[in-house]
Scaffold this active site. Structure first.
Site, PDB file in Angstrom:
ATOM      1  N   ASP A   1     -12.363  -9.524   8.840  1.00  0.00           N
ATOM      2  CA  ASP A   1     -11.715  -8.951   7.662  1.00  0.00           C
ATOM      3  C   ASP A   1     -12.690  -8.039   6.916  1.00  0.00           C
ATOM      4  OD1 ASP A   1      -9.866  -8.540   5.627  1.00  0.00           O
ATOM      5  OD2 ASP A   1     -10.451 -10.348   4.529  1.00  0.00           O
TER       6      ASP A   1
ATOM      7  N   ASP B   1      -8.679  -1.860   3.840  1.00  0.00           N
ATOM      8  CA  ASP B   1      -8.426  -3.294   4.002  1.00  0.00           C
ATOM      9  C   ASP B   1      -7.720  -3.579   5.321  1.00  0.00           C
ATOM     10  OD1 ASP B   1      -8.135  -5.994   3.641  1.00  0.00           O
ATOM     11  OD2 ASP B   1      -6.824  -5.864   1.890  1.00  0.00           O
TER      12      ASP B   1
END
Length: 525
Positions: free
Chosen positions: A399, A192
Site C-alpha cells: 500500500d 493511493d
C-alpha cells in the site's frame, strides 16, 4: 561512536615473542654452523607460514567486510544521521504544490514527478509534532483496512507514461503527490494504490478544506460532463467505493452522486463526472472522476486523490488500452527536496534500476478486491534467515498510503530479536505509539544498520533501503525507532507500507497479475 575494525599495532613483528639462540659448547664449528643454518631455515619457514596465515586472515576479513558493505550479502548499511536534521532544512515558502519539473513521455512511457506531500505545506514550525502526528494518523488507516476484513479470513490464490512523484509532507498528509492536468488546469493529487476513485475538489464547494492552488471549476470547462444515474460508471461505484451511487430523481435524467469515507474520518462527496485529463503529454478522454462538493479531512493542500486500485473506475483500469494495465513508482525519501517518479506503461527502459526486476505473483482477497496482495515467504536480518509459522500462509497488502509496515506478531518478534542482537551497544529510548524498538542516536553522526530483506513467492526479493529502516520520532535523533510494527493478531492482514518501499522501483502489472521489485535511487531528472 563505532570503532574502526582495522585498528592495531604499526608492525606485525612488534607483537611476536623475542627469542635467543644457545649452542652447546661441545659442538664443533662445522657442526654448529650446520645446526645454526638448520635453525635459521626452520625459523624462516615458520615466519613465512605465519605471514601467509596473517595475510590470508586479513584478506578473508576484508572480503567479509566488503561483502557486508558493498555487495554480496549486503549485511550492513551505513546511515548518515546528518541528513535527518529537520530543524536545519529549508522549506520553500512558495505555497504552490505543482511539480516544478515537467512530466514527459519517453519510449511510449508517461513519467510524472512524484514528491512527498511536505513539498507544498510551507514552513514547518514544529517538526516533533509533525513526525509524531504522522504515526498516530497512520494507525487510523490501518484500523480502517483491518475493519473491512472478517476475523480469520485468509488471502486466497487468484505504451508508457511517467509522472514526477513527490513526498507529501508539506501537504500535511501521509502520502505522495503528483501533478496532472484536469480540464486544462493543473491539479495536485495524492497517489493511493488502496483507493479506486480519482477525485478533486470542485466549485461551487459547499464544504472544502484549504487547498494550495485554485479549486477546479467545471463551469469553465467545455469537456466536463456529469454522469447519469443509470450509467455503468454509476453502477460501478459500489465496487470502487463500497457505496452505491446516489440519485436525486429519475435514474435516466439525474446525475450520479458519490460518497467516499476514509479510515481517519476524512471524506469526500459530490458528482460523478467525465473530463479530459493529461498525464504528462498523454491525453485521456472522458475520464470518470469525482467532482467533490463536500470534502473534509487530512488531504492537506492537495487538490484531491488519484485512485490506482483494481476496480473499473481506477485510473489503471480506465487507461488500460493506453498503458496496458502497467504502472510503477519509485518513492523518494520524506525529504521535501527529493523526488521520485510515477510511470505508466510497460517499457522498462525508462527506469534507472540498479538490479533486475524480480517478480512475484499477485494474490487476491475477496474482501479487499481492489487492493494489491503478494505472498511473503521469508525474511532475513543482516544475512540471518528468520523463522516464523506465518511465512507463506497468506497475502501481504502492499500500500502506498500506509506509512509503517505491519507484520504478524511472530514475524515481527523474529525481526525484532535478531535486529537487537546485531544492533547492540546503542543507547535505547522509550517507544512511541505503535513503535516499540527505539534508540537514542543524538550522539552519533552515522551508524551501521543490519540489512532487512523480505522474500516473496517465486524468489522475488525486497531489500529495504537504509532510508526506510528508522523512523525519527524526535528531530534531534534522541528518539529514533525501527520503522516496523506488530499486528495484534497472527491472522490479521500484514501491510507493506511506503516507508519500506523507498528508493525501490515497484512495478504493478495488472494484466499478468504480478508485482516486481528492483533497487533504484529515486531521483527524477
Amino acid at each position: 561512536m563505532h570503532q574502526n575494525p582495522f585498528v592495531g599495532s604499526s608492525s606485525f613483528f612488534a607483537s611476536q615473542p623475542a627469542f635467543s639462540l644457545l649452542f652447546p659448547s661441545s659442538l664443533s664449528l662445522n657442526q654448529s654452523s650446520i645446526h645454526f643454518s638448520h635453525l635459521l631455515l626452520t625459523m624462516e619457514v615458520k615466519v613465512k607460514v605465519k605471514l601467509l596465515a596473517a595475510r590470508i586472515s586479513f584478506l578473508v576479513l576484508m572480503f567479509d567486510l566488503g561483502q557486508a558493505f558493498n555487495g554480496g550479502e549486503n549485511k550492513i548499511k551505513l546511515l548518515n544521521l546528518h541528513q535527518f536534521r529537520w530543524e536545519t532544512k529549508h522549506t520553500d515558502d512558495d505555497p504552490t504544490c505543482f511539480s516544478r519539473k515537467s512530466s514527459r513521455r519517453e519510449n511510449g512511457a508517461t513519467i510524472l514527478e512524484m514528491k512527498h506531500k511536505d513539498y507544498c505545506s510551507g514552513p514547518i514550525k514544529d517538526w516533533n509534532q509533525r513526525l509524531q502526528t504522522r504515526i498516530i494518523f497512520d494507525n487510523y488507516r490501518v484500523q480502517s483496512i483491518q475493519s473491512r476484513l472478517k476475523r480469520g479470513a485468509r488471502v486466497q490464490d487468484i505504451s508508457q507514461t511517467q509522472i514526477p512523484l513527490t513526498s507529501g509532507i508539506k501537504l500535511q498528509t501521509l502520502n505522495y503527490i503528483v501533478t496532472i492536468e484536469l480540464g486544462g488546469k493543473n491539479m495536485t493529487l495524492i497517489v493511493d494504490t488502496g483507493s479506486d476513485l480519482t477525485w478533486v475538489q470542485c466549485q461551487p464547494c459547499k464544504m472544502c478544506y484549504n487547498q494550495q492552488g485554485p479549486i477546479f471549476d467545471p463551469s469553465l470547462s467545455k469537456s466536463y460532463q456529469a454522469v447519469p444515474c443509470g450509467s455503468q460508471p454509476c453502477r460501478s461505484l459500489v465496487f470502487a467505493t463500497g457505496k452505491y451511487g446516489l440519485c436525486g430523481g429519475s435514474p435516466q435524467t439525474s446525475s450520479c452522486n458519490y460518497y467516499v469515507s476514509y479510515g481517519d474520518g476524512s471524506f469526500t462527496g459530490g458528482d460523478l463526472a467525465t473530463e479530459k485529463i493529461d498525464l504528462g503529454a498523454t491525453p485521456v478522454q472522458d475520464f470518470v472522476f469525482g467532482c467533490g462538493r463536500n470534502n473534509k479531512g487530512l488531504f492537506g493542500g492537495a487538490s484531491g486523490l488519484m485512485g490506482l486500485g483494481r476496480s473499473e473506475l481506477s485510473l489503471v483500469s480506465q487507461t488500460n488500452s493506453i498503458f496496458g494495465g502497467v504502472f510503477s513508482y519509485c518513492l523518494p525519501s520524506s525529504d521535501s527536496e527529493s523526488s521520485g517518479s510515477l510511470t505508466f506503461g510497460g517499457d522498462y527502459s525508462v527506469f534507472s534500476n540498479s538490479t533486475p526486476i524480480s517478480y512475484t505473483r499477485m494474490v487476491e482477497n475477496p474482501q479487499l478486491s481492489s487492493f494489491y496482495f503478494i505472498n511473503l515467504t521469508g525474511a532475513s536480518v543482516g544475512g540471518v534467515n528468520l523463522q516464523s509459522p506465518s511465512f507463506g500462509t497468506g497475502g501481504v497488502l502492499i500500500d502506498s498510503g500506509t506509512v509503517i509496515t505491519r507484520l504478524p506478531p511472530s514475524i515481527y518478534r523474529s525481526i525484532k530479536t535478531e535486529f537487537l542482537n546485531q544492533f547492540s551497544g546503542i543507547p535505547s529510548a522509550p517507544g512511541f505509539s505503535i513503535l516499540d524498538v527505539c534508540f537514542n542516536l543524538s550522539g552519533y553522526r552515522e551508524v551501521n544498520i543490519p540489512t532487512l530483506r523480505m522474500e516473496f513467492e517465486g524468489g522475488s526479493e525486497l531489500e529495504v533501503d537504509v532510508m526506510g529502516m528508522f523512523y525519527f520520532v524526535r528531530s534531534d535523533a534522541s528518539q529514533v525507532c525501527l520503522a516496523l510494527a506488530s499486528l495484534t493478531y497472527e491472522d490479521q492482514i500484514p501491510i507493506l507500507g511506503n516507508f519500506q518501499q523507498r528508493n525501490t522501483r515497484v512495478v504493478y502489472d495488472t494484466v499478468e497479475s504480478r508485482l516486481g521489485f528492483a533497487r533504484e535511487s529515486c531521483d527524477y531528472a
